[in-house]
Write an enzyme that holds these catalytic residues in place. Sequence first.
Site, PDB file in Angstrom:
ATOM      1  N   ASP A 135       0.850  -1.197   0.000  1.00  0.00           N
ATOM      2  CA  ASP A 135       0.000   0.000   0.000  1.00  0.00           C
ATOM      3  C   ASP A 135       0.888   1.251   0.000  1.00  0.00           C
ATOM      4  OD1 ASP A 135       0.801  -0.499   2.729  1.00  0.00           O
ATOM      5  OD2 ASP A 135      -0.786   0.842   3.440  1.00  0.00           O
ATOM      6  N   GLU A 140       0.106  -0.918   5.924  1.00  0.00           N
ATOM      7  CA  GLU A 140       1.163  -0.305   6.730  1.00  0.00           C
ATOM      8  C   GLU A 140       0.932   1.182   6.895  1.00  0.00           C
ATOM      9  OE1 GLU A 140       4.812   1.453   8.141  1.00  0.00           O
ATOM     10  OE2 GLU A 140       3.811   1.951   6.266  1.00  0.00           O
TER      11      GLU A 140
END
Length: 462
Positions: free
Chosen positions: A87, A157
């Site tokens: 991400d 994250e």
Amino acid sequence: MSVAAYLEKNKDRFLQELFDLLRIPSVSADPKFKGDVVAAANFVKNSLEKAGADQVEICETPGFPIVYGEKIIDPNLPTVLVYGHYDVQPADPYELWDSPPFEPVLKKTAIHPEGAIFARGAADDKGQFYMHIKAFEAMMATSDLPCNVKFMIEGEEEIGSDNLDKFVLANKERLKADVILISDTHMIGMDNPSITVGLRGMAYMEVEVCGSNRDLHSGSYGGAVANPINVLCKMIASLKDENEHITIPGFYEKVQELSAAQRQRLNEAPFDLSEYKGKLDIQDVHGEKGYSTIERIGIRPTLDVNGIWGGYTGEGAKTVLPSKAFAKISMRLVPDQDWHEIATLFETHFKAIAPASVTVKVKAHHGGAPAVVSDSSLGYQAAEAAMEETFGKRPIPTREGGSIPIVALFQKELGSDPILFGFGLDTDALHSPNEHYGVKNYLIGIETIASFFRHFSALQGK
Ligand code: BES
Ligand code: MN
Ligand code: MN
């Protein structure tokens, strides 16, 4: 064929594949990109399969999936667990990008004369975790894989890794490894390789200050009723004193003070203050009195407003006393500060300093523990030897200011040493417009990772 020769032969394809991954706008924070985040997970799954991993699986979570894959060549050999995140941060503000954030391009810069890849996620973390998949591919293709390897690449994250904790706790056996490799940090420079041994933790808060029950005419009421924006600014300003020391009672109670010798060693790292200021185009630095810039980033906690809003911000002038004001405030923490405790201290203090003319709401968004990793473990020694081989210079240990909350959990729950084996530079503009990652960093990273595997297996054999 050697890994180096394989890399040379395939480097254009390795770059093109990374470009394909960077074209997927996998912004975890924004629901608009939900489908793209999932597409990035599938891309990672396919890459692992193509590189030769087994048991490749998209592990669903209540949020975005974790991609797992492994290659167990011999249960008696050491096992390396690779962690990364697919991400990325939102690309806003788009207008400040010189090229569109999800259309990667190669451009030369003063720091990257061989060229750098410009795209959101280029350095954080797609370009960095993809090096591991390519190093794995190269070792498989050249029959040169000396350790077992497991991959765990997550998609949350940048929003706090909420679901990774549970996954790690539920899969301790599957994730068992002798060392954990994470490439999601910086080095001091191409001529000054370094290995990160410290990361700060984080407590991320949001506050709301409420005055009257509706917006008011700033003439009829101004000066007589609290303006929550004025009040909020005053409250925020009071959170640090004239020495940039945080005023929240108890905030420093658990902060580990380093010895004079430890501080001196930290300050021996190459650092040029005027170059630092020059690159940021600032006249001076700003921070806690009595500490150097390296210390302010590496070993001291801090508090920053990340965003503040309220009232009228449209075209022209509107005369209004807003009813509400808001701010997002993050605190970077150091050992042994506990983020839950700090969040509570913040909330209590912030409510205590509010005048009776307003009401205050405080909410904790997410947080994470700080981490310090060993600079003498077998894994660290292997990383040191690998960097020395590819960079021609022995890397030094450094402490960084960013946070990877899951590192502390890995230490506690998996019991293996995480190695923060990052190949980016602090000028790569992470989370900022025009994020980029050097082509040379990408290629030398792949080579160094393969070299790590050789050194780690040799050291384990001893
Ligand atoms: N890769 C960064 C962390 C990082 C950046 C470490 C620079 C060292 C140097 C990571 O993706 C990140 O941005 N983490 C967030 C933490 C989080 C809880 C959202 C951060 O540090 O703000
Ligand atoms: Mn990252
Ligand atoms: Mn990040």
